[in-house]
Write an enzyme that holds these catalytic residues in place. Structure first.
Site, PDB file in Angstrom:
ATOM      1  CB  CYS A 256       7.400  -4.781   8.862  1.00 30.27           C
ATOM      2  SG  CYS A 256       8.814  -4.009   9.684  1.00 30.27           S
TER       3      CYS A 256
ATOM      4  CB  CYS B 293       3.083   7.739   3.032  1.00 31.66           C
ATOM      5  SG  CYS B 293       3.540   6.545   4.272  1.00 31.66           S
TER       6      CYS B 293
ATOM      7  CD  GLU C 194      -2.847  -1.227   2.398  1.00 33.23           C
ATOM      8  OE1 GLU C 194      -3.961  -1.742   2.247  1.00 33.23           O
ATOM      9  OE2 GLU C 194      -2.449  -0.813   3.508  1.00 33.23           O
TER      10      GLU C 194
ATOM     11  CB  CYS D 107       3.228  -1.137  13.779  1.00 34.78           C
ATOM     12  SG  CYS D 107       3.340  -0.969  11.989  1.00 34.78           S
TER      13      CYS D 107
ATOM     14  CG  ASN E 146      -3.562   6.468  13.627  1.00 35.60           C
ATOM     15  OD1 ASN E 146      -4.312   7.408  13.867  1.00 35.60           O
ATOM     16  ND2 ASN E 146      -2.446   6.602  12.942  1.00 35.60           N
TER      17      ASN E 146
ATOM     18  CB  CYS F 297       1.174   6.545  11.149  1.00 37.87           C
ATOM     19  SG  CYS F 297       1.780   8.019  10.399  1.00 37.87           S
TER      20      CYS F 297
ATOM     21  CB  CYS G 250       6.681  -1.936  16.295  1.00 37.24           C
ATOM     22  SG  CYS G 250       8.336  -1.623  15.652  1.00 37.24           S
TER      23      CYS G 250
HETATM   24  N1  SAH Z   1       9.521   1.028   9.634  1.00 38.10           N
HETATM   25  C1  SAH Z   1       9.748   2.415   9.616  1.00 38.10           C
HETATM   26  C2  SAH Z   1       8.869   3.162   8.638  1.00 38.10           C
HETATM   27  C3  SAH Z   1       7.414   2.789   8.571  1.00 38.10           C
HETATM   28  S1  SAH Z   1       6.404   3.065   9.992  1.00 38.10           S
HETATM   29  C4  SAH Z   1       9.591   2.996  10.998  1.00 38.10           C
HETATM   30  O1  SAH Z   1       9.125   2.289  11.883  1.00 38.10           O
HETATM   31  O2  SAH Z   1       9.980   4.136  11.190  1.00 38.10           O
HETATM   32  C5  SAH Z   1       5.829   4.716   9.849  1.00 38.10           C
HETATM   33  C6  SAH Z   1       5.531   5.423  11.162  1.00 38.10           C
HETATM   34  O3  SAH Z   1       4.237   5.070  11.691  1.00 38.10           O
HETATM   35  C7  SAH Z   1       6.536   5.093  12.254  1.00 38.10           C
HETATM   36  O4  SAH Z   1       6.922   6.257  12.949  1.00 38.10           O
HETATM   37  C8  SAH Z   1       5.715   4.178  13.113  1.00 38.10           C
HETATM   38  O5  SAH Z   1       6.260   4.062  14.373  1.00 38.10           O
HETATM   39  C9  SAH Z   1       4.351   4.822  13.068  1.00 38.10           C
HETATM   40  N2  SAH Z   1       3.258   3.980  13.560  1.00 38.10           N
HETATM   41  C10 SAH Z   1       3.222   2.634  13.569  1.00 38.10           C
HETATM   42  N3  SAH Z   1       2.052   2.213  14.111  1.00 38.10           N
HETATM   43  C11 SAH Z   1       1.359   3.327  14.459  1.00 38.10           C
HETATM   44  C12 SAH Z   1       0.087   3.549  15.047  1.00 38.10           C
HETATM   45  N4  SAH Z   1      -0.705   2.549  15.369  1.00 38.10           N
HETATM   46  N5  SAH Z   1      -0.309   4.823  15.271  1.00 38.10           N
HETATM   47  C13 SAH Z   1       0.479   5.856  14.900  1.00 38.10           C
HETATM   48  N6  SAH Z   1       1.681   5.714  14.325  1.00 38.10           N
HETATM   49  C14 SAH Z   1       2.125   4.457  14.101  1.00 38.10           C
HETATM   50 FE1  SF4 Z   2       7.917  -2.292  10.944  1.00 38.54          FE
HETATM   51 FE2  SF4 Z   2       5.723  -1.010  11.795  1.00 38.54          FE
HETATM   52 FE3  SF4 Z   2       7.839  -1.261  13.394  1.00 38.54          FE
HETATM   53 FE4  SF4 Z   2       7.980   0.394  11.278  1.00 38.54          FE
HETATM   54  S1  SF4 Z   2       6.625   0.609  13.061  1.00 38.54           S
HETATM   55  S2  SF4 Z   2       9.518  -1.113  11.966  1.00 38.54           S
HETATM   56  S3  SF4 Z   2       6.717  -0.774   9.819  1.00 38.54           S
HETATM   57  S4  SF4 Z   2       6.587  -2.942  12.615  1.00 38.54           S
END
Ligand code: SAH
Ligand code: SF4
Length: 348
Positions: free
Chosen positions: A114, A107, A94, A121, A296, A339, A118
């Site tokens: 991934c 974006c 996406e 996410c 989110n 995000c 985390c």
């Molecule tokens: N993997 C990279 C880039 C993609 S994530 C990284 O982690 O930086 C893009 C952004 O969205 C990151 O800052 C991530 O921490 C944030 N993100 C992930 N899950 C989220 C959520 N549920 N609410 C808000 N931001 C979130």
């Molecule tokens: Fe991967 Fe989501 Fe963590 Fe970014 S925030 S490193 S996309 S698991």
């Protein structure tokens, strides 16, 4: 004898020239094709209208172009557009286009899924299936730019590597894609309008600093001490804050670019005064902007977003130290484009 068909986008201009020379196609043709591929974003040889029909046909016999395809375009009630793309191997990714008064931001995803898991996410809940190649990353920019022009009459101004995946675990393809986006033979965008976001791969940050390129870096910090960060981000176990901070200092010294800290505020987890103090300490080690991000909600996650009062108090504490800080409200939530929400929910 059957001949294998090559993806022409895997070849450099020089390699195309050499390939062509072997069958007496002149050099200027290679340059024209390269321009179609990386400046115009062509997805097929039939689009290359300044080539003769015969040449187009003979190219088609030898080469292919593995461009991704738009599968589903969704528009949020706030104008955000999400595109679900299908790759050549039917895997789904996406990309999102976020319109604002002063900028149009794409974006883009760097991996299918991934590997980093985390806890907050949605992408992290998918397994990492594979890296995207440079062309597949570049394609997202081309398609999102078309949407931007179609709906808002404005081209993209900014690119953020904040879609699915960890860009620094797909280092070579990400750098190559930045090359196609910024080079004069490619899309010619300024590297200053590109931000690579990482969860904190220290070695990758150092490597990136050594490239000497002028694009920006964002760190998904989300907690300012190792103990808390480890609870929500596995990567902190192999890349503790001390190492990450050292890599950021190195990046700043090399590039002179301020770093962005992304910090999601979770209710009663990382939103206390103590957390703000820890964050301030990190901010004093290297020049930064701080983005406080609204969490989110993701299905299956127990964390919730910090309340309004806490968010404002947290921001004020940081601001009082003279640190640049802003609150980032999420966009595109109604279509799961915000995000952390990218999870191919509509893919098949
Ligand atoms: N993997 C990279 C880039 C993609 S994530 C990284 O982690 O930086 C893009 C952004 O969205 C990151 O800052 C991530 O921490 C944030 N993100 C992930 N899950 C989220 C959520 N549920 N609410 C808000 N931001 C979130
Ligand atoms: Fe991967 Fe989501 Fe963590 Fe970014 S925030 S490193 S996309 S698991």
């Amino acid at each position: 004898m059957s001949q294998t068909i090559k993806d022409i986008r895997k070849l450099s201009l020089d390699e195309i020239i050499v390939d062509f020379a072997a069958v007496d196609i002149p050099k200027y043709r290679a340059k024209q094709i390269y321009d179609w591929l990386w400046n115009k974003g062509a997805g097929g040889f039939e689009e290359m209208t300044n080539l003769s029909k015969d040449l187009r046909l003979s190219l088609k016999e030898k080469y292919t172009i593995h461009q991704i395809q738009e599968n589903l375009v969704q528009k949020s009630n706030d104008g955000t557009i999400k595109i679900g793309f299908k790759c050549i191997d039917n895997r789904m990714i996406e990309g999102v286009m976020i319109p604002a008064e002063d900028r149009m931001t794409a974006c883009v995803s760097s991996q299918v899924g991934c590997s980093l898991n985390c806890k907050f996410c949605a992408t992290g809940m998918l397994k990492r299936e594979r890296n995207l190649d440079a062309g597949e990353i570049y394609d997202q920019v081309v398609f999102l730019n078309k949407q931007s022009i179609f709906h808002f009459n404005k081209p993209l101004t900014n690119i953020v590597y904040m879609g699915m995946g960890e860009p620094l675990l797909n280092y070579d393809n990400v750098m190559k894609s930045i090359g196609y986006i910024t080079s004069p033979e490619g899309l010619g965008m300024s590297p200053r309008r590109i931000t690579v976001s990482t969860s904190g791969v220290a070695r990758g940050i150092i490597r990136m600093a050594d490239e000497g390129k002028k694009f920006k870096l964002a760190l998904s910090l989300h907690a300012a001490d190792d103990k808390k960060r480890e609870q929500i981000m596995d990567i902190n176990k192999s890349n503790p804050l001390q190492d990450v901070m050292a890599s950021l200092q190195y990046f700043y010294n090399k590039t002179g670019n301020k770093i962005t800290f992304e910090y999601i505020l979770f209710n009663n987890f990382n939103d206390t005064d103590e957390d703000a103090k820890n964050l301030i300490q990190l901010c004093q080690q290297v020049p930064v902007f701080v983005n406080l991000i609204e969490y989110n909600q993701v299905e299956g996650v127990t964390y919730t977003k910090a309340n309004e009062g806490r968010t404002n108090a947290f921001k004020a504490m940081i601001e009082r130290q003279g640190i640049d800080v802003q609150i980032r409200r999420s966009r595109g939530k109604d279509i799961d484009a915000a995000c952390g929400q990218l999870a191919n929910k509509n893919g098949q």
